[in-house]
Design a protein around this motif. Structure first.
Motif, PDB file in Angstrom:
ATOM      1  N   THR A  13       0.566  -1.218  -0.173  1.00  0.00           N
ATOM      2  CA  THR A  13      -0.157  -0.129   0.087  1.00  0.00           C
ATOM      3  C   THR A  13       0.720   1.338   0.029  1.00  0.00           C
ATOM      4  O   THR A  13       0.345   2.447  -0.528  1.00  0.00           O
ATOM      5  N   SER A  14       2.037   1.312   0.332  1.00  0.00           N
ATOM      6  CA  SER A  14       2.650   2.356   0.512  1.00  0.00           C
ATOM      7  C   SER A  14       3.685   3.143  -0.392  1.00  0.00           C
ATOM      8  O   SER A  14       4.861   2.648  -0.789  1.00  0.00           O
ATOM      9  N   VAL A  15       3.168   4.072  -1.088  1.00  0.00           N
ATOM     10  CA  VAL A  15       3.911   4.764  -2.093  1.00  0.00           C
ATOM     11  C   VAL A  15       5.032   5.614  -1.314  1.00  0.00           C
ATOM     12  O   VAL A  15       5.955   5.777  -1.889  1.00  0.00           O
ATOM     13  N   TYR A  23       4.827  -2.334  -3.602  1.00  0.00           N
ATOM     14  CA  TYR A  23       5.221  -0.921  -3.926  1.00  0.00           C
ATOM     15  C   TYR A  23       6.811  -1.207  -3.570  1.00  0.00           C
ATOM     16  O   TYR A  23       7.860  -0.614  -4.059  1.00  0.00           O
ATOM     17  N   ILE A  24       7.125  -1.750  -2.589  1.00  0.00           N
ATOM     18  CA  ILE A  24       8.403  -1.926  -1.883  1.00  0.00           C
ATOM     19  C   ILE A  24       9.443  -2.620  -2.995  1.00  0.00           C
ATOM     20  O   ILE A  24      10.624  -2.108  -3.229  1.00  0.00           O
ATOM     21  N   GLY A  25       8.882  -3.612  -3.630  1.00  0.00           N
ATOM     22  CA  GLY A  25       9.786  -4.443  -4.275  1.00  0.00           C
ATOM     23  C   GLY A  25      10.091  -3.859  -5.772  1.00  0.00           C
ATOM     24  O   GLY A  25      11.368  -3.906  -6.287  1.00  0.00           O
ATOM     25  N   ARG A  26       9.340  -2.969  -6.202  1.00  0.00           N
ATOM     26  CA  ARG A  26       9.558  -2.081  -7.214  1.00  0.00           C
ATOM     27  C   ARG A  26      10.911  -1.169  -7.168  1.00  0.00           C
ATOM     28  O   ARG A  26      11.383  -0.515  -8.188  1.00  0.00           O
ATOM     29  N   LEU A  60       6.786   4.659   1.431  1.00  0.00           N
ATOM     30  CA  LEU A  60       7.939   3.897   1.542  1.00  0.00           C
ATOM     31  C   LEU A  60       8.529   3.802   0.255  1.00  0.00           C
ATOM     32  O   LEU A  60       9.870   3.598   0.120  1.00  0.00           O
ATOM     33  N   HIS A  61       7.922   3.452  -0.840  1.00  0.00           N
ATOM     34  CA  HIS A  61       8.468   3.272  -2.192  1.00  0.00           C
ATOM     35  C   HIS A  61       9.431   4.481  -2.216  1.00  0.00           C
ATOM     36  O   HIS A  61      10.693   4.245  -2.859  1.00  0.00           O
ATOM     37  N   ASP A  62       8.773   5.595  -2.437  1.00  0.00           N
ATOM     38  CA  ASP A  62       9.563   6.784  -2.632  1.00  0.00           C
ATOM     39  C   ASP A  62      10.483   6.972  -1.755  1.00  0.00           C
ATOM     40  O   ASP A  62      11.842   7.565  -2.047  1.00  0.00           O
ATOM     41  N   ALA A  63      10.693   6.755  -0.589  1.00  0.00           N
ATOM     42  CA  ALA A  63      11.969   6.748   0.464  1.00  0.00           C
ATOM     43  C   ALA A  63      12.894   5.964   0.092  1.00  0.00           C
ATOM     44  O   ALA A  63      14.007   6.402   0.020  1.00  0.00           O
ATOM     45  N   ILE A  64      12.617   4.759  -0.383  1.00  0.00           N
ATOM     46  CA  ILE A  64      13.663   3.896  -0.803  1.00  0.00           C
ATOM     47  C   ILE A  64      14.486   4.432  -2.054  1.00  0.00           C
ATOM     48  O   ILE A  64      15.511   4.341  -2.034  1.00  0.00           O
ATOM     49  N   LYS A  65      13.533   5.083  -3.087  1.00  0.00           N
ATOM     50  CA  LYS A  65      14.340   5.781  -4.152  1.00  0.00           C
ATOM     51  C   LYS A  65      15.207   7.016  -3.521  1.00  0.00           C
ATOM     52  O   LYS A  65      16.481   7.160  -4.081  1.00  0.00           O
ATOM     53  N   ALA A  66      14.674   7.672  -2.738  1.00  0.00           N
ATOM     54  CA  ALA A  66      15.154   8.870  -2.208  1.00  0.00           C
ATOM     55  C   ALA A  66      16.667   8.654  -1.382  1.00  0.00           C
ATOM     56  O   ALA A  66      17.586   9.317  -1.411  1.00  0.00           O
ATOM     57  N   ILE A  67      16.623   7.526  -0.777  1.00  0.00           N
ATOM     58  CA  ILE A  67      17.789   7.460   0.234  1.00  0.00           C
ATOM     59  C   ILE A  67      19.028   6.881  -0.535  1.00  0.00           C
ATOM     60  O   ILE A  67      20.197   6.693   0.029  1.00  0.00           O
ATOM     61  N   GLU A  68      18.772   6.425  -1.682  1.00  0.00           N
ATOM     62  CA  GLU A  68      20.098   5.880  -2.495  1.00  0.00           C
ATOM     63  C   GLU A  68      20.805   4.725  -1.975  1.00  0.00           C
ATOM     64  O   GLU A  68      22.032   4.810  -2.021  1.00  0.00           O
ATOM     65  N   LEU A  69      20.173   3.870  -1.023  1.00  0.00           N
ATOM     66  CA  LEU A  69      20.711   2.677  -0.518  1.00  0.00           C
ATOM     67  C   LEU A  69      20.291   1.349  -0.857  1.00  0.00           C
ATOM     68  O   LEU A  69      19.097   1.491  -1.309  1.00  0.00           O
ATOM     69  N   PRO A  70      21.104   0.532  -0.811  1.00  0.00           N
ATOM     70  CA  PRO A  70      20.372  -0.980  -1.174  1.00  0.00           C
ATOM     71  C   PRO A  70      19.362  -1.186  -0.148  1.00  0.00           C
ATOM     72  O   PRO A  70      19.749  -1.057   1.133  1.00  0.00           O
ATOM     73  N   VAL A  71      18.216  -1.572  -0.589  1.00  0.00           N
ATOM     74  CA  VAL A  71      17.239  -2.214   0.325  1.00  0.00           C
ATOM     75  C   VAL A  71      16.891  -3.521   0.054  1.00  0.00           C
ATOM     76  O   VAL A  71      16.650  -3.735  -1.318  1.00  0.00           O
ATOM     77  N   ILE A  72      16.941  -4.384   0.745  1.00  0.00           N
ATOM     78  CA  ILE A  72      16.258  -5.747   0.786  1.00  0.00           C
ATOM     79  C   ILE A  72      14.978  -5.826   1.188  1.00  0.00           C
ATOM     80  O   ILE A  72      14.696  -5.368   2.366  1.00  0.00           O
TER      81      ILE A  72
END
Length: 146
Positions: free
Chosen positions: A85-87, A119-122, A89-101
């Motif tokens: 559901t969380s856009v 949304y996270i997996g994308r 969290l998706h956007d935060a992953i993109k913003a932090i520029e760290l590898p996320v598992i």
């Protein structure tokens, strides 16, 4: 231990209830037990680990920003239901520029159809799902190899 790479494991809503919440799906391990095993494993991999849980989306986003600010090597995220559901969290992953598992105790693809979308997996580097509590150790192994 400041010279050891920092890895943060963030856990989302309802994961504080592990051990009692639907153990047929999520297992009998408590989040504290998983955190202890994860800390031991991270130590053997030469990593500094911070393990956290929140039921609040904004707190998870703030912690992701903190991981970036502190120079973390990577982030492991079990976002719980926010996965689907969380856009934000998706956007935060993109913003932090760290590898996320992205991490799941169960395999979302064998469950209800609404759980098949992530949304996270994308935005994540990789996904570990379906291995129960051992998935946390597998995710740490993956981070150590990055």
């Amino acid at each position: 231990m400041a010279d050891r790479p920092l890895v943060m494991i963030l856990n989302g809503p309802n994961l504080n209830l592990l051990g009692t919440r639907e153990p047929a799906i999520y297992g009998h391990d408590t989040l504290n037990a998983i955190a202890a095993r994860s800390a031991t494993h991270a130590d053997t991999l030469g990593l500094t680990l911070e393990f956290r849980q929140s039921n609040h989306e904004g707190v998870l986003v703030d912690w992701m920003h903190e991981a970036r600010a502190r120079g973390a090597k990577a982030l492991i995220l079990n976002a719980g239901a926010y996965t689907h559901t969380s856009v934000a969290l998706h956007d935060a992953i993109k913003a932090i520029e760290l590898p996320v598992i992205e991490l799941h105790l169960s395999n979302p693809h064998t469950r209800e159809p609404f759980r098949h979308e992530s949304y996270i997996g994308r935005a994540a580097k990789g996904v570990i799902a379906g291995f129960g509590a051992a998935g946390y150790l597998l995710a740490l192994d993956a981070v150590a190899r990055l």
